[in-house]
Design a protein around this motif. Sequence first.
Motif, PDB file in Angstrom:
ATOM      1  N   HIS A  12      16.149  -4.530 -38.611  1.00  9.12           N
ATOM      2  CA  HIS A  12      15.166  -5.543 -38.218  1.00  9.12           C
ATOM      3  C   HIS A  12      14.011  -5.583 -39.226  1.00  9.12           C
ATOM      4  CE1 HIS A  12      17.470  -6.065 -34.736  1.00  9.12           C
ATOM      5  NE2 HIS A  12      16.773  -5.371 -33.853  1.00  9.12           N
ATOM      6  N   THR A  45      14.876  -7.561 -42.241  1.00  8.07           N
ATOM      7  CA  THR A  45      14.838  -8.992 -41.946  1.00  8.07           C
ATOM      8  C   THR A  45      13.404  -9.499 -41.915  1.00  8.07           C
ATOM      9  OG1 THR A  45      16.889  -8.876 -40.674  1.00  8.07           O
ATOM     10  CG2 THR A  45      15.466 -10.765 -40.262  1.00  8.07           C
ATOM     11  N   PHE A  46      12.523  -8.764 -41.241  1.00 11.32           N
ATOM     12  CA  PHE A  46      11.114  -9.153 -41.160  1.00 11.32           C
ATOM     13  C   PHE A  46      10.480  -9.180 -42.545  1.00 11.32           C
ATOM     14  CE2 PHE A  46      11.331  -9.201 -36.760  1.00 11.32           C
ATOM     15  CZ  PHE A  46      10.088  -9.357 -36.149  1.00 11.32           C
ATOM     16  N   GLN A  47      10.905  -8.234 -43.417  1.00 14.48           N
ATOM     17  CA  GLN A  47      10.338  -8.155 -44.756  1.00 14.48           C
ATOM     18  C   GLN A  47      10.568  -9.466 -45.511  1.00 14.48           C
ATOM     19  OE1 GLN A  47       9.751  -4.423 -45.812  1.00 14.48           O
ATOM     20  NE2 GLN A  47       8.101  -5.421 -46.918  1.00 14.48           N
ATOM     21  N   LYS A  48      11.687 -10.117 -45.243  1.00 14.66           N
ATOM     22  CA  LYS A  48      12.009 -11.366 -45.922  1.00 14.66           C
ATOM     23  C   LYS A  48      11.299 -12.563 -45.297  1.00 14.66           C
ATOM     24  CE  LYS A  48      16.658  -9.728 -47.067  1.00 14.66           C
ATOM     25  NZ  LYS A  48      18.103  -9.897 -46.782  1.00 14.66           N
ATOM     26  N   THR A  49      11.136 -12.535 -43.969  1.00 12.20           N
ATOM     27  CA  THR A  49      10.612 -13.716 -43.278  1.00 12.20           C
ATOM     28  C   THR A  49       9.147 -13.596 -42.903  1.00 12.20           C
ATOM     29  OG1 THR A  49      11.311 -12.837 -41.129  1.00 12.20           O
ATOM     30  CG2 THR A  49      12.895 -14.202 -42.323  1.00 12.20           C
ATOM     31  N   THR A  50       8.711 -12.382 -42.540  1.00 10.37           N
ATOM     32  CA  THR A  50       7.325 -12.160 -42.098  1.00 10.37           C
ATOM     33  C   THR A  50       6.837 -10.853 -42.703  1.00 10.37           C
ATOM     34  OG1 THR A  50       8.105 -13.081 -39.985  1.00 10.37           O
ATOM     35  CG2 THR A  50       5.828 -12.285 -40.057  1.00 10.37           C
ATOM     36  N   PRO A  51       6.597 -10.820 -44.020  1.00 12.75           N
ATOM     37  CA  PRO A  51       6.338  -9.550 -44.712  1.00 12.75           C
ATOM     38  C   PRO A  51       5.107  -8.782 -44.246  1.00 12.75           C
ATOM     39  CG  PRO A  51       5.906 -11.436 -46.144  1.00 12.75           C
ATOM     40  CD  PRO A  51       6.592 -11.968 -44.938  1.00 12.75           C
ATOM     41  N   LYS A  52       4.166  -9.450 -43.583  1.00 14.21           N
ATOM     42  CA  LYS A  52       2.966  -8.757 -43.119  1.00 14.21           C
ATOM     43  C   LYS A  52       3.047  -8.347 -41.646  1.00 14.21           C
ATOM     44  CE  LYS A  52      -0.151 -10.886 -46.495  1.00 14.21           C
ATOM     45  NZ  LYS A  52      -1.403 -11.650 -46.702  1.00 14.21           N
ATOM     46  N   ALA A  53       4.206  -8.487 -41.041  1.00 13.45           N
ATOM     47  CA  ALA A  53       4.369  -8.113 -39.631  1.00 13.45           C
ATOM     48  C   ALA A  53       4.086  -6.627 -39.456  1.00 13.45           C
ATOM     49  CB  ALA A  53       5.780  -8.436 -39.158  1.00 13.45           C
ATOM     50  N   GLN A  90       5.095  -4.605 -37.307  1.00 15.38           N
ATOM     51  CA  GLN A  90       6.261  -3.826 -36.881  1.00 15.38           C
ATOM     52  C   GLN A  90       6.976  -3.173 -38.057  1.00 15.38           C
ATOM     53  OE1 GLN A  90       5.592  -7.007 -36.006  1.00 15.38           O
ATOM     54  NE2 GLN A  90       6.628  -7.597 -34.104  1.00 15.38           N
TER      55      GLN A  90
END
Length: 237
Positions: A139, A142-150, A152
Amino acid sequence: MAATATYQNYADKVAAALAAYAAQTHKATHLQYGAAIAAQTGRVLHAALDQTHDAGALVLIGYTMEGGRDQAMALRAAVAVELFHAILGLQASGDAEDQAAARAAESAAQILLANLEVDAEINRRAVSIMNRTLLLQAHARTFQKTTPKAPQIAEWKALERAVNPLHVGMVLAGADCHATDGITPFATHLGLALIATDQVAANHYQAARRALAAITHPWPQLMLQLLSDFLDRRVLH
Protein backbone atom coordinates in the motif's frame (compact mmCIF):
# COMPACT_ATOMS: atom_id res chain seq x y z
CA MET A 1 21.20 -12.40 29.00
CA ALA A 2 24.63 -11.09 29.93
CA ALA A 3 24.73 -7.63 31.43
CA THR A 4 27.15 -6.55 28.70
CA ALA A 5 24.85 -7.46 25.80
CA THR A 6 24.48 -4.68 23.24
CA TYR A 7 22.64 -4.07 20.00
CA GLN A 8 25.85 -4.95 18.17
CA ASN A 9 26.01 -8.37 19.85
CA TYR A 10 22.57 -9.19 18.47
CA ALA A 11 23.31 -7.73 15.03
CA ASP A 12 26.51 -9.81 14.84
CA LYS A 13 24.56 -13.01 15.64
CA VAL A 14 22.12 -12.21 12.87
CA ALA A 15 24.93 -11.45 10.41
CA ALA A 16 26.57 -14.82 11.14
CA ALA A 17 23.27 -16.70 10.79
CA LEU A 18 22.51 -14.90 7.52
CA ALA A 19 25.94 -15.70 6.12
CA ALA A 20 25.48 -19.39 6.92
CA TYR A 21 21.97 -19.39 5.41
CA ALA A 22 23.19 -17.59 2.28
CA ALA A 23 26.06 -20.02 1.71
CA GLN A 24 23.84 -23.07 2.18
CA THR A 25 21.00 -21.66 0.06
CA HIS A 26 23.24 -20.61 -2.80
CA LYS A 27 24.90 -24.04 -2.94
CA ALA A 28 21.60 -25.93 -2.76
CA THR A 29 19.94 -23.67 -5.35
CA HIS A 30 22.82 -24.05 -7.78
CA LEU A 31 22.79 -27.84 -7.45
CA GLN A 32 19.03 -28.19 -7.78
CA TYR A 33 18.09 -25.44 -10.24
CA GLY A 34 21.27 -24.34 -11.98
CA ALA A 35 23.36 -21.20 -12.35
CA ALA A 36 20.63 -18.83 -13.60
CA ILE A 37 18.30 -19.44 -10.65
CA ALA A 38 21.25 -19.34 -8.23
CA ALA A 39 22.19 -15.94 -9.64
CA GLN A 40 18.63 -14.70 -9.19
CA THR A 41 18.56 -15.95 -5.60
CA GLY A 42 21.94 -14.34 -5.05
CA ARG A 43 20.44 -10.88 -5.65
CA VAL A 44 18.29 -11.22 -2.55
CA LEU A 45 20.98 -12.92 -0.48
CA HIS A 46 23.51 -10.17 -1.27
CA ALA A 47 20.95 -7.48 -0.42
CA ALA A 48 20.23 -9.17 2.92
CA LEU A 49 23.91 -9.55 3.76
CA ASP A 50 24.72 -5.94 2.84
CA GLN A 51 21.95 -4.25 4.86
CA THR A 52 22.14 -3.24 8.51
CA HIS A 53 20.73 -6.04 10.63
CA ASP A 54 18.32 -3.97 12.69
CA ALA A 55 15.31 -6.13 11.84
CA GLY A 56 16.91 -9.40 12.86
CA ALA A 57 18.40 -7.89 16.00
CA LEU A 58 14.98 -6.62 17.05
CA VAL A 59 13.47 -10.09 16.50
CA LEU A 60 16.05 -11.53 18.90
CA ILE A 61 15.56 -8.73 21.41
CA GLY A 62 11.78 -9.12 21.36
CA TYR A 63 12.10 -12.88 21.77
CA THR A 64 14.50 -12.53 24.72
CA MET A 65 12.33 -9.83 26.37
CA GLU A 66 9.51 -12.35 26.61
CA GLY A 67 11.68 -15.10 28.05
CA GLY A 68 12.15 -17.14 24.87
CA ARG A 69 14.65 -19.99 25.22
CA ASP A 70 15.04 -21.51 21.76
CA GLN A 71 17.72 -19.22 20.40
CA ALA A 72 18.34 -21.38 17.32
CA MET A 73 14.67 -21.06 16.30
CA ALA A 74 14.70 -17.32 17.03
CA LEU A 75 17.74 -16.90 14.78
CA ARG A 76 15.89 -18.62 11.92
CA ALA A 77 13.01 -16.21 12.48
CA ALA A 78 15.48 -13.30 12.46
CA VAL A 79 16.91 -14.54 9.14
CA ALA A 80 13.39 -14.75 7.67
CA VAL A 81 12.57 -11.18 8.75
CA GLU A 82 15.90 -9.95 7.37
CA LEU A 83 15.07 -11.62 4.05
CA PHE A 84 11.67 -9.90 3.98
CA HIS A 85 13.40 -6.54 4.55
CA ALA A 86 15.77 -7.17 1.64
CA ILE A 87 12.88 -8.35 -0.54
CA LEU A 88 10.95 -5.14 0.12
CA GLY A 89 13.96 -3.09 -0.91
CA LEU A 90 14.21 -4.98 -4.20
CA GLN A 91 10.46 -4.71 -4.80
CA ALA A 92 10.76 -0.93 -4.51
CA SER A 93 13.51 -0.74 -7.11
CA GLY A 94 12.77 -0.08 -10.75
CA ASP A 95 14.87 -3.04 -11.85
CA ALA A 96 12.81 -5.84 -13.41
CA GLU A 97 15.36 -8.54 -12.47
CA ASP A 98 15.41 -7.34 -8.85
CA GLN A 99 11.64 -7.50 -8.73
CA ALA A 100 11.57 -11.00 -10.21
CA ALA A 101 14.14 -12.15 -7.67
CA ALA A 102 12.09 -10.59 -4.87
CA ARG A 103 8.92 -12.42 -5.93
CA ALA A 104 10.67 -15.79 -5.85
CA ALA A 105 12.49 -15.06 -2.60
CA GLU A 106 9.28 -14.00 -0.83
CA SER A 107 7.95 -17.53 -1.20
CA ALA A 108 11.18 -18.95 0.26
CA ALA A 109 11.04 -16.55 3.20
CA GLN A 110 7.41 -17.45 3.82
CA ILE A 111 8.33 -21.14 3.94
CA LEU A 112 11.14 -20.41 6.40
CA LEU A 113 8.86 -18.42 8.71
CA ALA A 114 5.95 -20.87 8.46
CA ASN A 115 8.08 -23.87 9.44
CA LEU A 116 9.53 -22.62 12.72
CA GLU A 117 9.37 -25.19 15.52
CA VAL A 118 6.74 -23.47 17.66
CA ASP A 119 3.12 -24.05 18.63
CA ALA A 120 0.86 -23.83 15.56
CA GLU A 121 -1.19 -20.93 16.95
CA ILE A 122 1.96 -18.97 17.82
CA ASN A 123 3.32 -19.60 14.34
CA ARG A 124 0.03 -18.49 12.79
CA ARG A 125 0.20 -15.21 14.69
CA ALA A 126 3.80 -14.55 13.64
CA VAL A 127 3.05 -15.29 9.98
CA SER A 128 -0.05 -13.09 10.16
CA ILE A 129 1.92 -10.17 11.60
CA MET A 130 4.54 -10.48 8.87
CA ASN A 131 1.98 -10.67 6.07
CA ARG A 132 0.05 -7.67 7.33
CA THR A 133 3.32 -5.75 7.24
CA LEU A 134 4.00 -6.88 3.66
CA LEU A 135 0.49 -5.81 2.67
CA LEU A 136 0.95 -2.35 4.16
CA GLN A 137 4.30 -1.98 2.41
CA ALA A 138 2.55 -2.67 -0.89
CA HIS A 139 0.00 0.00 0.00
CA ALA A 140 2.86 2.38 0.83
CA ARG A 141 4.40 1.88 -2.62
CA THR A 142 1.04 2.68 -4.20
CA PHE A 143 0.57 5.79 -2.06
CA GLN A 144 4.12 6.88 -2.92
CA LYS A 145 3.08 7.11 -6.57
CA THR A 146 -0.33 8.72 -6.08
CA THR A 147 -0.15 10.61 -2.76
CA PRO A 148 3.56 10.95 -1.89
CA LYS A 149 2.97 13.15 1.17
CA ALA A 150 0.42 10.83 2.79
CA PRO A 151 1.36 10.37 6.48
CA GLN A 152 0.56 6.66 6.28
CA ILE A 153 3.65 6.09 4.14
CA ALA A 154 6.05 6.89 6.99
CA GLU A 155 3.89 5.03 9.53
CA TRP A 156 3.83 1.87 7.42
CA LYS A 157 7.56 2.06 6.75
CA ALA A 158 8.21 2.47 10.47
CA LEU A 159 6.04 -0.56 11.12
CA GLU A 160 8.29 -2.68 8.90
CA ARG A 161 11.56 -1.25 10.26
CA ALA A 162 10.95 -1.70 13.99
CA VAL A 163 7.42 -2.57 15.16
CA ASN A 164 7.03 -5.75 13.12
CA PRO A 165 10.41 -7.30 14.03
CA LEU A 166 9.89 -6.72 17.75
CA HIS A 167 6.34 -8.06 17.59
CA VAL A 168 7.38 -11.17 15.66
CA GLY A 169 10.09 -11.97 18.21
CA MET A 170 7.78 -11.35 21.15
CA VAL A 171 4.93 -13.42 19.73
CA LEU A 172 7.27 -16.35 19.01
CA ALA A 173 8.08 -16.33 22.73
CA GLY A 174 4.37 -16.42 23.60
CA ALA A 175 3.63 -12.70 24.14
CA ASP A 176 0.01 -11.58 24.27
CA CYS A 177 -1.53 -8.42 22.80
CA HIS A 178 -1.02 -6.51 26.07
CA ALA A 179 2.73 -7.04 25.79
CA THR A 180 2.99 -6.15 22.09
CA ASP A 181 0.79 -3.08 22.61
CA GLY A 182 3.11 -2.03 25.45
CA ILE A 183 6.15 -1.79 23.19
CA THR A 184 4.40 -0.30 20.15
CA PRO A 185 4.72 3.44 21.02
CA PHE A 186 8.48 3.10 21.51
CA ALA A 187 8.93 0.89 18.44
CA THR A 188 6.89 3.22 16.24
CA HIS A 189 9.04 6.24 17.08
CA LEU A 190 12.18 4.12 16.73
CA GLY A 191 11.09 3.10 13.23
CA LEU A 192 10.22 6.68 12.30
CA ALA A 193 13.61 7.86 13.59
CA LEU A 194 15.39 5.21 11.49
CA ILE A 195 13.74 6.34 8.25
CA ALA A 196 13.87 10.10 8.90
CA THR A 197 16.74 12.58 8.79
CA ASP A 198 17.89 15.66 10.68
CA GLN A 199 15.35 17.32 12.97
CA VAL A 200 12.53 14.91 12.21
CA ALA A 201 14.73 11.99 13.29
CA ALA A 202 15.76 13.93 16.40
CA ASN A 203 12.13 14.57 17.30
CA HIS A 204 11.27 10.89 16.98
CA TYR A 205 14.38 9.98 18.96
CA GLN A 206 13.14 12.10 21.85
CA ALA A 207 9.63 10.67 21.53
CA ALA A 208 11.07 7.13 21.60
CA ARG A 209 13.04 8.04 24.74
CA ARG A 210 9.86 9.27 26.44
CA ALA A 211 7.94 6.16 25.37
CA LEU A 212 10.70 3.93 26.71
CA ALA A 213 10.69 5.76 30.05
CA ALA A 214 6.90 5.42 30.28
CA ILE A 215 6.85 1.61 29.89
CA THR A 216 5.14 -0.09 32.83
CA HIS A 217 5.22 -3.68 31.58
CA PRO A 218 7.51 -5.77 33.83
CA TRP A 219 10.21 -6.56 31.29
CA PRO A 220 13.71 -7.11 32.69
CA GLN A 221 15.53 -3.82 33.14
CA LEU A 222 18.46 -5.18 31.16
CA MET A 223 16.19 -5.58 28.14
CA LEU A 224 14.96 -2.00 28.39
CA GLN A 225 18.58 -0.89 28.61
CA LEU A 226 19.28 -2.91 25.48
CA LEU A 227 16.48 -1.13 23.62
CA SER A 228 17.98 2.14 24.81
CA ASP A 229 21.36 1.03 23.44
CA PHE A 230 19.72 0.13 20.13
CA LEU A 231 18.08 3.56 19.92
CA ASP A 232 21.32 5.41 20.65
CA ARG A 233 23.52 3.36 18.33
CA ARG A 234 21.16 3.42 15.37
CA VAL A 235 19.83 6.98 15.60
CA LEU A 236 22.72 8.91 17.14
CA HIS A 237 25.43 7.26 15.04
